[in-house]
Design an enzyme around this catalytic site. Structure first.
Site, mmCIF file in Angstrom:
data_model
loop_
_atom_site.group_PDB
_atom_site.id
_atom_site.type_symbol
_atom_site.label_atom_id
_atom_site.label_comp_id
_atom_site.label_asym_id
_atom_site.label_seq_id
_atom_site.Cartn_x
_atom_site.Cartn_y
_atom_site.Cartn_z
ATOM 1 N N HIS A 53 0.015 -37.670 145.804
ATOM 2 C CA HIS A 53 0.138 -36.597 144.822
ATOM 3 C C HIS A 53 -0.929 -35.519 145.038
ATOM 4 O O HIS A 53 -0.607 -34.427 145.458
ATOM 5 C CB HIS A 53 0.122 -37.104 143.380
ATOM 6 N N ASP A 70 8.752 -42.106 145.742
ATOM 7 C CA ASP A 70 7.972 -42.560 144.595
ATOM 8 C C ASP A 70 8.796 -43.404 143.625
ATOM 9 O O ASP A 70 9.092 -44.567 143.885
ATOM 10 C CB ASP A 70 7.354 -41.350 143.911
#
Length: 456
Positions: free
Chosen positions: A273, A324
């Site tokens: 991220h 994810d």
């Protein structure tokens, strides 16, 4: 799954490390590329195709979350956010057992292969039983992930997660986190057991993942890095604005800033991220050689924010993409969302074009290929010695662009619909044919039965 001992493939066009080539014959021996020849006629008996790409690495996945897809799109609070989504996650994870993990992961992995991914970095953190106790096999749940990868043929870089605390500075864990927790001694045992599960998997890679700076102390991070000095290291970092505020309150530093000053971050690291970072931090990540693990579809779904891709690339940073939470699974979808998010942020077009490429699709694909390989700890590309991992694009993507140049990549990323990948070979095994995984019916039936039981 095991590929044929020897096979020859031939393609009108292929994307090689040197660029696009025509009349490409690829010889496969025991799952590896033995030879690549260009500008040749189709060899006798060769499997033929039109345009082929090297398979991409999905550098960040929580496979079990595939079963939550579409189940969290209901507002429960006036201010719905990542943190309210996490509460729903804890409710769901409290119910899943080992066979559920296998069924869900196999479904996710089959879909990854159908989408053009040939390897996954599985950030695996569900270790314990429903009461929070270790299974008799400490890596029981990790073993189910390995089993699912083996059943589908997907390459696996397994990243068992160390998780001990609920917040910065060693705050006590929450009850909803009991299935994730380890101490250092228990984690070392879990890693040993996970290595045994993967021992018979071809090109299996074992790394590890401190979950986040919220979940480990400084001393624990140092001890973890001393346990494994060679494998990939992945960590969630700076995903949420609140995380940055909490880190500043605890340490006086921002998360990426703190990590760069307290760990020897280098090319084996993947910072997942890294959304809420300032210019100094993104420059530091790029300088370190670490990969930024970007998951733009999930980051959009959770309302995380937008990574500074333009700045990072200008500093020579390495990035890859991952699915994810697996709310949807598609290599092209992640690349498209990544570029579009940059366009939203900068009010301009073709933001991530660079590195000598005029094509945005080609530039992003090359980044995702190289960055994903680095994050996974593997060599990538259609070259001798590498695993025979490749994905063929169907002419239905854009027939007028199927001539073996960067327009094909632009069409795939920005115009293609689902089903653009017609065939996938993983270590030479033809695991996707006609757009579908060869074992999809059985995998899907098992997944549906699992989901019906979990949601009953």
């Amino acid at each position: 799954m095991a590929g044929k001992s020897s096979e020859r493939l031939w393609f009108d066009h292929a994307l090689l490390p040197s660029g696009w080539a025509s009349g490409v014959a690829i010889t496969i021996e025991r799952g590896l590329i033995a030879d690549v020849s260009v500008n040749v006629a189709p060899p006798s008996g060769a499997v033929r195709g039109r345009s082929v790409l090297p398979g991409l690495t999905n550098l960040h996945s929580h496979a079990f979350q595939r079963a939550m897809s579409g189940l969290t799109e209901v507002r429960e609070n006036i201010q719905d956010s990542f943190w309210s989504w996490r509460t729903l996650l804890y409710r769901f994870v409290s119910r899943i057992g080992p066979e559920d993990v296998h069924a869900i992961a196999a479904m996710a992995y089959a879909e990854m292969l159908e989408a053009g991914f040939t390897r996954v970095c599985e950030f695996h953190y569900v270790h314990n039983d429903e009461a929070g106790a270790r299974y008799a096999d400490p890596a029981e749940m990790a073993g189910q992930v390995v089993r699912a990868a083996g059943d589908t043929g997907l390459g696996l870089t397994l990243l068992p997660v160390f998780y001990a605390h609920s917040g910065f500075g060693g705050q006590p864990p929450l009850d909803g986190q009991r299935r994730f927790l380890s101490d250092l001694e228990g984690f070392a045992t879990l890693m040993d057991a996970a290595a045994k599960h993967g021992a018979n998997q071809p090109d299996f890679v074992l790394g590890f993942a401190p979950h986040s700076l919220r979940a480990v102390t400084r001393a624990q991070l140092k001890a973890l890095l001393a346990m494994d000095k060679a494998g990939p290291v992945h960590i969630h970092i700076a995903e949420q604005a609140q995380e940055v505020a909490d880190c500043l309150a605890w340490s006086g530093a921002r998360p990426v800033e703190w990590l760069l000053h307290n760990a020897d971050v280098d090319a084996r690291w993947c910072l997942v991220h890294a959304t809420h970072t300032n210019d100094r931090e993104i420059h530091g990540i790029a300088k370190s050689g670490a990969v930024a693990g970007l998951c733009p579809v999930t980051e959009a779904n959770l309302g995380d924010g937008i990574f500074d891709g333009r700045g990072f690339v200008s500093y020579g940073g390495h990035y890859g993409v991952g699915t994810d939470s697996n709310v949807s699974i598609g290599a092209a979808d992640e690349l498209r969302m990544l570029e579009y998010s940059q366009r939203f942020k900068t009010l301009s077009r073709n933001v991530l074009t660079g590195e000598g490429f005029a094509s945005t699709g080609r530039s992003m694909f090359e980044h995702a290929l190289a960055g994903g390989g680095r994050a996974a700890g593997i060599s990538v590309g259609l070259a001798p010695g590498n695993p025979a991992d490749m994905a063929a694009i169907t002419d239905a993507v854009l027939p007028e662009a199927a001539m073996g140049d960067d327009r094909l990549l632009d069409a795939w990323v920005f115009r293609a619909k689902s089903g653009a990948i017609s065939d996938v070979w993983r270590r030479g095994e033809h695991v996707v044919q006609g757009g579908h995984h060869i074992h999809r019916p059985a995998i899907e039936a098992r997944y549906k039965a699992c989901l019906e039981a979990l949601l009953a």
